[in-house]
Scaffold this motif. Sequence first.
Motif, PDB file in Angstrom:
ATOM      1  N   HIS A   6       0.828  -1.207   0.000  1.00 10.60           N
ATOM      2  CA  HIS A   6       0.000   0.000   0.000  1.00 10.60           C
ATOM      3  C   HIS A   6       0.859   1.252   0.000  1.00 10.60           C
ATOM      4  N   GLU A  53      -3.815   3.924   1.896  1.00 10.91           N
ATOM      5  CA  GLU A  53      -4.095   4.099   3.322  1.00 10.91           C
ATOM      6  C   GLU A  53      -4.042   5.595   3.608  1.00 10.91           C
ATOM      7  N   HIS A  77       4.368   7.263   3.159  1.00 11.11           N
ATOM      8  CA  HIS A  77       5.211   6.063   3.103  1.00 11.11           C
ATOM      9  C   HIS A  77       4.738   5.110   2.026  1.00 11.11           C
ATOM     10  N   ALA A  79       4.600   0.917   1.420  1.00 11.06           N
ATOM     11  CA  ALA A  79       4.679  -0.317   2.211  1.00 11.06           C
ATOM     12  C   ALA A  79       4.819  -1.533   1.311  1.00 11.06           C
ATOM     13  N   GLU A 127       7.825   1.115   4.700  1.00 12.25           N
ATOM     14  CA  GLU A 127       7.213   0.239   5.703  1.00 12.25           C
ATOM     15  C   GLU A 127       7.303  -1.204   5.213  1.00 12.25           C
TER      16      GLU A 127
END
Length: 134
Positions: A6, A53, A77, A79, A127
Amino acid sequence: MQKLEHIGIAVKNLSQSIPLFESLLNTSSYKEEFVESEAVRTAFFAVGDHKIELLESTDPESVIAKFIAKKGEGIHHIAFAVTDIETEMKRLVAAGFVMVNDIPLAGADNKLVCFLHPKNTNGVLIELCMERKA
Ligand code: ZN
């Protein structure tokens, strides 16, 4: 690293950003969740195999609040899904990367997560996330 899982986007106001992203992506948010370990409220959207997200801070001292104060809203970020987060963390530390957290934390979406310090990743906060076993 299995796949891009994500992209996390820092927003000031989730209740304003959810309808914006619903309109943009032409799909409804399928989950909203409070993540205590990061002091954020999150909302998830599915886009094909990937997720978006949205992250809204619930604490002025949180990482997301500080990020928005410094850089404004935007991509926070990226991920990646991993099958064994501890092994992957060890591999990255051995390769010279710096972890923000030394042990995996309970993240959103039933995941164990850890973050790599962006100072070693060209400014990109990375992440790692692993599905938690029931
Ligand atoms: Zn995330």
